[in-house]
Write an enzyme that holds these catalytic residues in place. Structure first.
Site, mmCIF file in Angstrom:
data_model
loop_
_atom_site.group_PDB
_atom_site.id
_atom_site.type_symbol
_atom_site.label_atom_id
_atom_site.label_comp_id
_atom_site.label_asym_id
_atom_site.label_seq_id
_atom_site.Cartn_x
_atom_site.Cartn_y
_atom_site.Cartn_z
ATOM 1 C CB SER A 6 -0.913 0.080 1.205
ATOM 2 O OG SER A 6 -1.582 1.294 1.241
ATOM 3 C CE1 TYR A 30 -4.137 -2.400 4.425
ATOM 4 C CE2 TYR A 30 -3.458 -0.149 4.158
ATOM 5 C CZ TYR A 30 -3.786 -1.267 3.715
ATOM 6 O OH TYR A 30 -3.806 -1.598 2.376
#
Length: 246
Positions: free
Chosen positions: A141, A155
């Protein structure tokens, strides 16, 4: 590619969103493809049936990436069924959204297990079956590189870990001719993060292009890394984020 020369890919979390786009692109590129799913067998079987009817060879396996044995089992099933593994795409992931103080311990453990530990386990298991020219691609990401807003610490931690893991595995597997890279998406229009969702307009402002990407944009980068063009790319973190981290 045809017959025994046809390459084989395994995509974790391939029943929907980015994973499904990757499965479709690799099938179109000529790979035989296995992919995993956790729940919702219907969309997995629908994708499998759709691609097989189109003349491709695609198989879905149920496997929870939080379960280390299931991760290893999916890799071994792929090798057993197809006789080889040329490409592993570590796509399965979860995206908890909460401030650090509000994240329960069980969510921490499961997120690390799925987003990071499963990548370690799947990669080393698949690498045992890979020959020179094998490829490992993980889906990270842009938040693993830079965090532009609150609530995503857990995350971001797990996705940042993939960068270090990728660089380390690139060194470990480089002598065997296996490349290892991580693709880092920005806002991508999926059911987990729809382009018309409640946070969509804000997320668009973070990009240089002012828009969401599509699953096919991530699949295109995976396709590049899996093909001849990616043969000399390894240990790289490749942003496909519309300029979020520009």
């Amino acid at each position: 590619m045809a017959g025994k020369d046809k390459k084989v890919a395994l995509v974790t979390g391939g029943s929907r969103g980015i994973g499904a786009a990757i499965v479709e692109r690799l099938a179109e590129d000529g790979f035989d493809v296995a992919f995993t799913y956790v729940s919702g067998a219907a969309p997995a079987k629908a994708l499998e049936e759709k691609l097989n009817k189109a003349g491709h060879k695609v198989t879905a396996f149920q496997a929870d990436s939080a379960d280390a044995a299931a991760v290893e089992g999916a890799v071994e099933k792929t090798f057993s069924q197809f006789g080889r593994i040329d490409l592993l795409v570590n796509n399965a992931g979860v995206a908890p959204d909460a401030p650090v103080d509000d994240v329960p311990l069980d969510v921490i453990d499961r997120t690390i297990a799925i987003n990071t530990r499963s990548v370690f386990i799947a990669s080393r298991t698949a690498a045992k079956h890979m020959q020179k020219g094998g490829r490992i691609v993980s889906i990270g990401s842009c938040l693993g590189e830079r965090v532009g807003f609150p609530g995503v610490s857990l995350y971001s931690m797990t996705k940042a870990a993939l960068v270090g893991l990728t660089r380390g595995m690139a060194r470990d597997y480089g002598p065997r001719g296996i490349t290892v890279n991580v693709v880092e998406p920005g806002p991508i229009d999926t059911d987990m993060n729809p382009a018309d969702g409640e946070n969509a307009e804000y997320l668009k402002t973070l990009t240089a292009l002012g828009s969401y990407g599509q699953g096919k944009d991530i699949a295109a980068m995976v396709s590049f890394l899996a093909g001849d063009g990616g043969r000399y790319v390894t240990g790289a973190s490749l942003l496909v984020d519309g300029g979020v981290n520009a």
